[in-house]
Design a protein around this motif. Structure first.
Motif, PDB file in Angstrom:
ATOM      1  N   ASP A  84      14.040   4.923  41.386  1.00 13.62           N
ATOM      2  CA  ASP A  84      12.991   6.521  41.163  1.00 13.62           C
ATOM      3  C   ASP A  84      14.161   7.223  41.800  1.00 13.62           C
ATOM      4  O   ASP A  84      15.295   6.804  42.523  1.00 13.62           O
ATOM      5  CB  ASP A  84      11.867   6.923  42.950  1.00 13.62           C
ATOM      6  CG  ASP A  84      11.033   7.881  42.554  1.00 13.62           C
ATOM      7  OD1 ASP A  84      11.499   8.019  41.274  1.00 13.62           O
ATOM      8  OD2 ASP A  84      11.012   8.233  43.044  1.00 13.62           O
ATOM      9  N   PHE A  85      14.545   8.780  40.862  1.00 11.92           N
ATOM     10  CA  PHE A  85      15.038   8.929  41.125  1.00 11.92           C
ATOM     11  C   PHE A  85      14.900  10.783  40.893  1.00 11.92           C
ATOM     12  O   PHE A  85      13.790  10.872  39.864  1.00 11.92           O
ATOM     13  CB  PHE A  85      16.617   8.771  39.740  1.00 11.92           C
ATOM     14  CG  PHE A  85      16.458   8.887  38.309  1.00 11.92           C
ATOM     15  CD1 PHE A  85      16.123  10.390  38.002  1.00 11.92           C
ATOM     16  CD2 PHE A  85      16.173   7.553  37.615  1.00 11.92           C
ATOM     17  CE1 PHE A  85      15.568  10.073  36.044  1.00 11.92           C
ATOM     18  CE2 PHE A  85      15.238   7.911  36.222  1.00 11.92           C
ATOM     19  CZ  PHE A  85      15.203   9.347  35.885  1.00 11.92           C
ATOM     20  N   PRO A 132      12.610  17.967  27.454  1.00  2.25           N
ATOM     21  CA  PRO A 132      12.988  18.444  28.853  1.00  2.25           C
ATOM     22  C   PRO A 132      14.844  17.328  28.717  1.00  2.25           C
ATOM     23  O   PRO A 132      15.055  16.084  28.654  1.00  2.25           O
ATOM     24  CB  PRO A 132      12.760  17.276  29.803  1.00  2.25           C
ATOM     25  CG  PRO A 132      10.902  16.998  29.784  1.00  2.25           C
ATOM     26  CD  PRO A 132      11.519  17.186  27.890  1.00  2.25           C
ATOM     27  N   LEU A 133      15.993  18.258  29.307  1.00  2.41           N
ATOM     28  CA  LEU A 133      17.637  17.474  29.122  1.00  2.41           C
ATOM     29  C   LEU A 133      16.996  17.878  31.574  1.00  2.41           C
ATOM     30  O   LEU A 133      17.510  19.046  31.712  1.00  2.41           O
ATOM     31  CB  LEU A 133      17.917  18.952  28.531  1.00  2.41           C
ATOM     32  CG  LEU A 133      17.702  19.191  26.972  1.00  2.41           C
ATOM     33  CD1 LEU A 133      19.093  20.130  26.056  1.00  2.41           C
ATOM     34  CD2 LEU A 133      17.796  17.720  26.662  1.00  2.41           C
ATOM     35  N   LEU A 134      18.223  16.308  31.340  1.00  2.00           N
ATOM     36  CA  LEU A 134      18.545  16.805  32.380  1.00  2.00           C
ATOM     37  C   LEU A 134      20.131  16.462  32.863  1.00  2.00           C
ATOM     38  O   LEU A 134      20.135  15.624  32.241  1.00  2.00           O
ATOM     39  CB  LEU A 134      18.091  15.205  33.289  1.00  2.00           C
ATOM     40  CG  LEU A 134      16.039  15.402  33.329  1.00  2.00           C
ATOM     41  CD1 LEU A 134      15.219  15.718  32.619  1.00  2.00           C
ATOM     42  CD2 LEU A 134      15.995  14.194  34.265  1.00  2.00           C
ATOM     43  N   ARG A 191      13.622  22.928  36.693  1.00  2.00           N
ATOM     44  CA  ARG A 191      12.560  23.121  37.391  1.00  2.00           C
ATOM     45  C   ARG A 191      13.093  20.803  38.028  1.00  2.00           C
ATOM     46  O   ARG A 191      14.386  20.607  37.096  1.00  2.00           O
ATOM     47  CB  ARG A 191      11.406  22.409  36.901  1.00  2.00           C
ATOM     48  CG  ARG A 191      11.081  21.380  36.205  1.00  2.00           C
ATOM     49  CD  ARG A 191       9.124  21.037  35.869  1.00  2.00           C
ATOM     50  NE  ARG A 191       9.092  20.322  35.442  1.00  2.00           N
ATOM     51  CZ  ARG A 191       8.414  18.811  35.174  1.00  2.00           C
ATOM     52  NH1 ARG A 191       8.638  18.326  36.435  1.00  2.00           N
ATOM     53  NH2 ARG A 191       8.222  18.276  34.457  1.00  2.00           N
ATOM     54  N   ASP A 192      13.075  20.621  38.512  1.00  2.00           N
ATOM     55  CA  ASP A 192      13.152  18.680  39.098  1.00  2.00           C
ATOM     56  C   ASP A 192      11.713  17.791  38.306  1.00  2.00           C
ATOM     57  O   ASP A 192      11.116  18.295  38.259  1.00  2.00           O
ATOM     58  CB  ASP A 192      12.851  18.443  40.118  1.00  2.00           C
ATOM     59  CG  ASP A 192      14.879  19.303  41.541  1.00  2.00           C
ATOM     60  OD1 ASP A 192      15.395  19.737  40.054  1.00  2.00           O
ATOM     61  OD2 ASP A 192      14.666  19.594  42.570  1.00  2.00           O
ATOM     62  N   PHE A 193      12.698  16.992  38.010  1.00  5.02           N
ATOM     63  CA  PHE A 193      12.446  15.839  37.359  1.00  5.02           C
ATOM     64  C   PHE A 193      12.452  14.612  37.699  1.00  5.02           C
ATOM     65  O   PHE A 193      13.687  13.946  38.134  1.00  5.02           O
ATOM     66  CB  PHE A 193      12.711  15.682  35.780  1.00  5.02           C
ATOM     67  CG  PHE A 193      12.787  16.332  34.590  1.00  5.02           C
ATOM     68  CD1 PHE A 193      11.144  16.588  33.500  1.00  5.02           C
ATOM     69  CD2 PHE A 193      13.626  17.492  34.856  1.00  5.02           C
ATOM     70  CE1 PHE A 193      11.017  18.273  32.757  1.00  5.02           C
ATOM     71  CE2 PHE A 193      13.079  19.235  34.161  1.00  5.02           C
ATOM     72  CZ  PHE A 193      12.034  19.415  33.244  1.00  5.02           C
ATOM     73  N   THR A 194      11.289  13.781  38.639  1.00  9.08           N
ATOM     74  CA  THR A 194      11.511  12.897  38.868  1.00  9.08           C
ATOM     75  C   THR A 194      10.755  11.569  38.715  1.00  9.08           C
ATOM     76  O   THR A 194       9.192  12.297  37.487  1.00  9.08           O
ATOM     77  CB  THR A 194      10.567  13.281  40.469  1.00  9.08           C
ATOM     78  OG1 THR A 194      11.156  13.694  41.387  1.00  9.08           O
ATOM     79  CG2 THR A 194      10.383  11.470  40.916  1.00  9.08           C
ATOM     80  N   LEU A 195      11.102  10.891  38.403  1.00  7.52           N
ATOM     81  CA  LEU A 195      10.966   9.407  37.268  1.00  7.52           C
ATOM     82  C   LEU A 195       9.026   8.586  38.460  1.00  7.52           C
ATOM     83  O   LEU A 195       8.754   8.480  37.044  1.00  7.52           O
ATOM     84  CB  LEU A 195      12.062   8.169  37.909  1.00  7.52           C
ATOM     85  CG  LEU A 195      11.742   7.069  37.036  1.00  7.52           C
ATOM     86  CD1 LEU A 195      10.992   7.123  35.619  1.00  7.52           C
ATOM     87  CD2 LEU A 195      12.101   5.227  37.771  1.00  7.52           C
ATOM     88  N   VAL A 219      10.047  11.854  26.751  1.00  8.85           N
ATOM     89  CA  VAL A 219      11.123  11.935  25.977  1.00  8.85           C
ATOM     90  C   VAL A 219      12.550  12.225  27.081  1.00  8.85           C
ATOM     91  O   VAL A 219      11.839  13.682  26.842  1.00  8.85           O
ATOM     92  CB  VAL A 219      12.002  11.333  24.743  1.00  8.85           C
ATOM     93  CG1 VAL A 219      12.992  11.558  24.635  1.00  8.85           C
ATOM     94  CG2 VAL A 219      10.939  11.109  23.859  1.00  8.85           C
ATOM     95  N   TRP A 220      13.250  11.936  27.779  1.00  3.80           N
ATOM     96  CA  TRP A 220      14.158  13.038  28.844  1.00  3.80           C
ATOM     97  C   TRP A 220      15.457  12.909  28.291  1.00  3.80           C
ATOM     98  O   TRP A 220      16.039  11.321  28.099  1.00  3.80           O
ATOM     99  CB  TRP A 220      13.717  12.813  30.069  1.00  3.80           C
ATOM    100  CG  TRP A 220      12.602  13.172  31.110  1.00  3.80           C
ATOM    101  CD1 TRP A 220      12.037  14.091  30.086  1.00  3.80           C
ATOM    102  CD2 TRP A 220      12.522  12.376  31.816  1.00  3.80           C
ATOM    103  NE1 TRP A 220      10.923  13.865  31.495  1.00  3.80           N
ATOM    104  CE2 TRP A 220      11.077  13.299  32.367  1.00  3.80           C
ATOM    105  CE3 TRP A 220      12.769  12.374  33.389  1.00  3.80           C
ATOM    106  CZ2 TRP A 220      10.027  13.280  33.634  1.00  3.80           C
ATOM    107  CZ3 TRP A 220      12.436  11.738  34.645  1.00  3.80           C
ATOM    108  CH2 TRP A 220      10.927  12.100  34.633  1.00  3.80           C
TER     109      TRP A 220
END
Length: 159
Positions: A13-14, A98-100, A29-33, A75-76
């Motif tokens: 997880d990340f 989303p772009l992380l 926002r934060d994106f969590t796997l 798709v990230w």
């Protein structure tokens, strides 16, 4: 450099900060796997915002986003630039995914796609709904990228 995960392996997880362009607003926002469990996810690691091949790649994935959605996938895009850079990139090109921001490259290292002195290898990983690695492609040079069609064919193979 850490080794890239093997097919069938559970992906750790990340969480990364990022944002997505929605109706003209860049929503940060934060994106969590782990929040994606139950549906497939395409992780597209790319070297840099607003560079020639990266722009072609992410514009291609953005314009083909409906094909990914039809497969039940998101798709990230992940690169080492900050969220501000991602916002400018998304706005300039109308990118809809989303772009992380992996500014410390911890996730990039965990996937084994760092290049000492050069940054990030252009790479794509498809994570199955159960959190395991289904498919990957890591570019040797990075002057080309995997097409939306290739990725959706791999997504379809998940059944």
């Amino acid at each position: 450099m850490a080794a890239s995960p093997d097919r069938g392996r559970q992906i750790a997880d990340f969480t990364l900060p990022g944002g997505v362009l929605v109706d003209g607003a860049f929503e940060r926002r934060d994106f969590t796997l782990s929040e994606q469990r139950g549906k497939p996810l395409v992780l597209a690691f790319y070297p840099g915002d607003d560079t020639s091949v990266c722009t072609k790649q992410l514009c291609s994935y953005s314009s083909g986003l409906d094909a990914f959605t039809d497969c039940g996938a998101q798709v990230w895009g992940i690169s080492p630039q900050g969220v501000e850079s991602h916002e400018a990139f998304a706005r300039k090109h109308g990118l809809r995914m989303p772009l992380l921001a992996d500014t410390d490259r911890a996730v990039t290292r965990a996937f084994g796609v760092t290049m000492p002195g050069l940054g990030v290898r252009r790479s794509v990983f498809i994570i199955a709904g159960d959190g395991t690695l289904h498919w990957k492609h890591i570019a040797v040079i990075g002057a080309t990228f995997r097409s939306t069609r290739t990725l959706t064919e791999q997504l379809a193979a998940l059944g």
